[in-house]
Design a protein around this motif. Structure first.
Motif, mmCIF file in Angstrom:
data_model
loop_
_atom_site.group_PDB
_atom_site.id
_atom_site.type_symbol
_atom_site.label_atom_id
_atom_site.label_comp_id
_atom_site.label_asym_id
_atom_site.label_seq_id
_atom_site.Cartn_x
_atom_site.Cartn_y
_atom_site.Cartn_z
ATOM 1 N N GLN A 115 0.830 -1.198 0.000
ATOM 2 C CA GLN A 115 0.000 0.000 0.000
ATOM 3 C C GLN A 115 0.873 1.259 0.000
ATOM 4 O O GLN A 115 0.455 2.326 0.436
ATOM 5 N N GLY A 116 2.101 1.100 -0.494
ATOM 6 C CA GLY A 116 3.051 2.214 -0.475
ATOM 7 C C GLY A 116 2.608 3.408 -1.279
ATOM 8 O O GLY A 116 2.890 4.553 -0.919
ATOM 9 N N ASN A 117 1.888 3.175 -2.393
ATOM 10 C CA ASN A 117 1.460 4.291 -3.230
ATOM 11 C C ASN A 117 0.324 5.094 -2.623
ATOM 12 O O ASN A 117 -0.027 6.160 -3.121
ATOM 13 N N SER A 118 -0.267 4.580 -1.533
ATOM 14 C CA SER A 118 -1.335 5.319 -0.850
ATOM 15 C C SER A 118 -0.936 5.693 0.575
ATOM 16 O O SER A 118 -1.795 6.088 1.364
ATOM 17 N N TYR A 119 0.353 5.577 0.896
ATOM 18 C CA TYR A 119 0.831 5.931 2.232
ATOM 19 C C TYR A 119 0.561 7.403 2.507
ATOM 20 O O TYR A 119 0.794 8.268 1.658
ATOM 21 N N ARG A 120 0.079 7.715 3.717
ATOM 22 C CA ARG A 120 -0.300 9.086 4.060
ATOM 23 C C ARG A 120 0.814 9.763 4.854
ATOM 24 O O ARG A 120 1.139 9.342 5.973
ATOM 25 N N ILE A 121 1.394 10.791 4.273
ATOM 26 C CA ILE A 121 2.406 11.581 4.976
ATOM 27 C C ILE A 121 1.707 12.431 6.034
ATOM 28 O O ILE A 121 0.667 13.029 5.792
ATOM 29 N N THR A 122 2.295 12.490 7.217
ATOM 30 C CA THR A 122 1.635 13.116 8.358
ATOM 31 C C THR A 122 1.424 14.610 8.167
ATOM 32 O O THR A 122 0.326 15.127 8.374
ATOM 33 N N LYS A 123 2.470 15.332 7.824
ATOM 34 C CA LYS A 123 2.401 16.783 7.697
ATOM 35 C C LYS A 123 1.773 17.155 6.350
ATOM 36 O O LYS A 123 2.236 16.714 5.299
ATOM 37 N N LEU A 124 0.734 17.983 6.389
ATOM 38 C CA LEU A 124 -0.014 18.292 5.177
ATOM 39 C C LEU A 124 0.846 18.977 4.123
ATOM 40 O O LEU A 124 0.754 18.676 2.935
ATOM 41 N N GLU A 125 1.689 19.926 4.558
ATOM 42 C CA GLU A 125 2.540 20.623 3.588
ATOM 43 C C GLU A 125 3.547 19.665 2.952
ATOM 44 O O GLU A 125 3.831 19.756 1.752
ATOM 45 N N ALA A 126 4.084 18.750 3.746
ATOM 46 C CA ALA A 126 5.021 17.760 3.214
ATOM 47 C C ALA A 126 4.314 16.816 2.251
ATOM 48 O O ALA A 126 4.869 16.428 1.214
ATOM 49 N N SER A 127 3.088 16.428 2.579
ATOM 50 C CA SER A 127 2.314 15.553 1.700
ATOM 51 C C SER A 127 2.028 16.231 0.366
ATOM 52 O O SER A 127 2.133 15.615 -0.704
ATOM 53 N N LYS A 128 1.698 17.513 0.435
ATOM 54 C CA LYS A 128 1.452 18.284 -0.783
ATOM 55 C C LYS A 128 2.707 18.343 -1.656
ATOM 56 O O LYS A 128 2.644 18.146 -2.878
ATOM 57 N N PHE A 129 3.853 18.565 -1.022
ATOM 58 C CA PHE A 129 5.119 18.623 -1.764
ATOM 59 C C PHE A 129 5.395 17.298 -2.460
ATOM 60 O O PHE A 129 5.721 17.268 -3.651
ATOM 61 N N TRP A 130 5.274 16.182 -1.741
ATOM 62 C CA TRP A 130 5.595 14.880 -2.325
ATOM 63 C C TRP A 130 4.660 14.592 -3.505
ATOM 64 O O TRP A 130 5.111 14.123 -4.552
ATOM 65 N N GLY A 131 3.377 14.871 -3.344
ATOM 66 C CA GLY A 131 2.434 14.602 -4.421
ATOM 67 C C GLY A 131 2.719 15.428 -5.661
ATOM 68 O O GLY A 131 2.606 14.934 -6.785
ATOM 69 N N GLN A 132 3.089 16.683 -5.472
ATOM 70 C CA GLN A 132 3.387 17.541 -6.618
ATOM 71 C C GLN A 132 4.679 17.124 -7.315
ATOM 72 O O GLN A 132 4.778 17.187 -8.542
ATOM 73 N N PHE A 169 6.487 14.004 -6.926
ATOM 74 C CA PHE A 169 6.730 12.588 -7.240
ATOM 75 C C PHE A 169 5.457 11.782 -7.458
ATOM 76 O O PHE A 169 5.530 10.570 -7.663
ATOM 77 N N GLY A 170 4.312 12.449 -7.403
ATOM 78 C CA GLY A 170 3.059 11.748 -7.671
ATOM 79 C C GLY A 170 2.778 10.658 -6.656
ATOM 80 O O GLY A 170 2.956 10.840 -5.456
ATOM 81 N N ALA A 171 2.347 9.490 -7.159
ATOM 82 C CA ALA A 171 1.974 8.384 -6.287
ATOM 83 C C ALA A 171 3.132 7.413 -6.024
ATOM 84 O O ALA A 171 2.934 6.390 -5.390
ATOM 85 N N ARG A 172 4.325 7.748 -6.512
ATOM 86 C CA ARG A 172 5.466 6.850 -6.268
ATOM 87 C C ARG A 172 5.811 6.810 -4.789
ATOM 88 O O ARG A 172 5.744 7.824 -4.095
ATOM 89 N N CYS A 173 6.212 5.649 -4.316
ATOM 90 C CA CYS A 173 6.519 5.521 -2.893
ATOM 91 C C CYS A 173 8.009 5.682 -2.602
ATOM 92 O O CYS A 173 8.399 5.741 -1.428
ATOM 93 N N PHE A 174 8.849 5.771 -3.635
ATOM 94 C CA PHE A 174 10.270 6.039 -3.409
ATOM 95 C C PHE A 174 10.899 6.576 -4.681
ATOM 96 O O PHE A 174 10.407 6.341 -5.785
ATOM 97 N N VAL A 175 11.973 7.356 -4.497
ATOM 98 C CA VAL A 175 12.697 7.941 -5.629
ATOM 99 C C VAL A 175 14.191 7.896 -5.303
ATOM 100 O O VAL A 175 14.589 7.807 -4.144
ATOM 101 N N ARG A 176 14.991 7.959 -6.340
ATOM 102 C CA ARG A 176 16.442 8.017 -6.129
ATOM 103 C C ARG A 176 16.802 9.285 -5.363
ATOM 104 O O ARG A 176 16.114 10.303 -5.465
ATOM 105 N N TRP A 177 17.892 9.234 -4.630
ATOM 106 C CA TRP A 177 18.322 10.389 -3.851
ATOM 107 C C TRP A 177 18.485 11.622 -4.732
ATOM 108 O O TRP A 177 18.060 12.718 -4.368
ATOM 109 N N GLU A 178 19.095 11.469 -5.905
ATOM 110 C CA GLU A 178 19.363 12.617 -6.768
ATOM 111 C C GLU A 178 18.064 13.313 -7.194
ATOM 112 O O GLU A 178 17.980 14.545 -7.233
ATOM 113 N N GLU A 179 17.034 12.525 -7.481
ATOM 114 C CA GLU A 179 15.756 13.116 -7.875
ATOM 115 C C GLU A 179 15.093 13.806 -6.680
ATOM 116 O O GLU A 179 14.529 14.895 -6.812
ATOM 117 N N PHE A 180 15.168 13.161 -5.519
ATOM 118 C CA PHE A 180 14.593 13.774 -4.327
ATOM 119 C C PHE A 180 15.311 15.076 -3.983
ATOM 120 O O PHE A 180 14.677 16.079 -3.669
#
Length: 500
Positions: free
Chosen positions: A123-140, A142-153
């Motif tokens: 269920q990694g693609n639907s994992y809920r990030i606790t902080k709303l601003e952080a969740s908004k950043f990740w969605g914008q 990296f989309g629904a991906r649950c992990f990315v390479r360090w360089e992309e992050f």
């Protein structure tokens, strides 16, 4: 530790998983090895639990090769299992320290697997990030991906929080990459954003707390904190802090008391800098790692203004139909909402939340486990203003008005749906009892489900004095503050109905 260097080879198959499970089984049998500390994280126990969780994943995943996160994690675990096997045969302090660090990394990996594969199902693609601003950043980013390479992050984070080059980037990478595999998962980012909140000053907080603060200790365990502070036992107020091993996303602070003992505590529902400043005022945290100078954290105390939520026209009309207002706490019906729960986003007043958490740490509306709280302010407009200019929900400071409005509206839709459902179906307060009004004598009686043609005012449950026969009210009375705030703290909280 970074054995993969950001690459995973080949497709994952059952044979590779079985090989890893066999290796972990070997680590789980390392009882009695002198290098292994007995307290958490105890490597044999973690290896056993990881093996069992991987077995669950293996049983419930039909095609392992279709999950790139699992491929990276399994390859990383294979490399670290081999490192552990080599380390147990070595002697010396360095070998012991390296084995302890590996134990911590294994513990982090297990926590991540449990978060992204609850019950063994991905269920990694639907994992809920606790902080709303952080969740908004990740969605914008990296989309629904649950992990990315360090360089992309790194590049994505740099676009909103500039990162320095060289040693500073390396230090940030070490702090975030808890599993040491050159990838950043949504789980690891969630942990980082919780540890170094608030979002508006995320990297500034990290710099002051993890880079320059002498009290910060990376990859340290409970026993190691005690051993380190023994050298400061004659200097009460000496302290150090670390990531909690047992509660990832929270801090653990160890300190020397005035009586010469060593205690460790996990501050709840507050940021680390607030906890450290409170401890300084109380004379508990005075000397970081025994040093005489305590860093000034005042720059972080009021760094982020409260989140401001405006009431929308739809919300105003919805709550008006129920003889209420959006900004009123629906538990006590007296105070205004000033606290947003994380990660679910539901709103209530801090007085009710504090009383509720004495016996329950789940949201009273949706039963999601509470991982944090955020102070908010509900900006209510006059009836005339709402009629002429229906506002959209905004979050301030507003770096991106359009994105903030969309996110705020989504967050409040969640609040509306479950809060309104809770209001319409919640347990009702009992009528006055001349013999006893103590919450000790209240029993919960669940009524049969109402027929489909029943009027909306029919309720499914009621609080009954002494377990007597319930009566279905003809109108909805308000749940009074004392029904929550004055209940017996030694009993379980009242069961609130949930939407099916």
């Amino acid at each position: 530790m970074h054995a993969l260097h950001g690459r995973h080879s080949g497709n994952l198959d059952r044979k590779t998983m079985e090989k890893l499970i066999q290796g972990l089984d070997g680590l789980s049998r390392l009882n009695g090895v002198p290098h292994l500390q007995r307290s958490h994280p105890y490597l044999p126990d973690i290896a056993r639990d990881t093996k069992e969780h991987l077995r669950q994943i293996l049983d419930k995943t039909s095609d392992l090769s279709q999950n790139p996160y699992l491929q990276v994690t399994v390859n990383s675990l294979l490399a670290k299992t081999a490192q552990c096997s080599e380390m147990v045969n070595k002697e010396g302090t360095m070998a012991r320290r390296n084995l302890t660090k590996l134990s911590l990394i294994f513990s982090h990996i297990l926590c991540e697997l449990r978060a992204l594969f609850p019950g063994g199902r991905f269920q990694g693609n639907s994992y809920r990030i606790t902080k709303l601003e952080a969740s908004k950043f990740w969605g914008q980013m990296f989309g629904a991906r649950c992990f990315v390479r360090w360089e992309e992050f790194r590049d994505g984070l740099h676009s909103v929080h500039p990162i320095g080059d060289g040693p500073l980037e390396s230090a940030l990478r070490t702090t975030i990459d808890l599993t040491c595999n050159d990838y950043i998962s949504v789980f690891e980012f969630d942990i980082f954003s919780r540890l170094f909140q608030p979002w508006e000053t995320l990297l500034q907080n990290w710099m002051l707390l993890a880079v320059t603060h002498p009290g910060y200790m990376a990859f340290l365990t409970y026993d190691e904190v005690k051993d380190l502070l023994k050298g400061q036992i004659h200097k009460p107020g000496s302290y150090i802090f670390r990531l909690s091993c047992t509660h990832l996303g929270q801090w653990a602070i160890g300190y020397v008391t005035s009586g010469g003992s060593i205690l460790q505590t996990i501050p709840h529902n507050k940021s680390l800098h607030d906890a450290l400043r409170e401890g300084e005022r109380e004379g508990l945290y005075l000397y970081p790692n025994g040093l005489s100078s305590n860093p000034d954290l005042s720059a972080l105390t009021d760094a982020a203004p409260n989140t401001v939520i405006q009431v929308t026209q739809e919300q105003w009309e919805l709550y008006s139909d129920m003889d209420s207002t959006f900004q009123t706490c629906k538990i006590c019906t007296d105070n205004e909402k000033n606290t947003r729960l994380q990660p679910c986003g539901h709103l209530l007043c801090d007085t009710c939340l504090n009383a509720w958490q004495k016996s329950d740490n789940t949201c009273p509306f949706c039963r999601t486990k509470i991982t944090g709280r955020e102070e908010v302010h509900i900006a209510a407009l006059s009836d005339v203003e709402q009629t002429k200019n229906p506002p959209s929900t905004t979050v301030q400071p507003d770096h991106d008005n359009a994105a903030s409005n969309v996110w705020g509206a989504c967050a409040n839709n969640v609040v509306d749906d479950e809060e309104v459902d809770w209001i319409r179906n919640r347990p009702l307060p009992p009528p006055p009892d001349s013999h006893s009004t103590s919450p000790h004598h209240l029993a919960i009686r669940v009524l049969p489900r109402a027929p489909t043609d029943s009027p909306p005012s029919t309720f499914r449950g009621s609080l009954i004095p002494g377990g007597s026969r319930p009566a279905i009210p003809t109108r909805r009375p308000m749940l009074q503050a004392q029904d929550i705030l004055s209940r017996n703290p030694n009993t379980l909280p009242p069961t609130l109905p949930r939407r099916i």
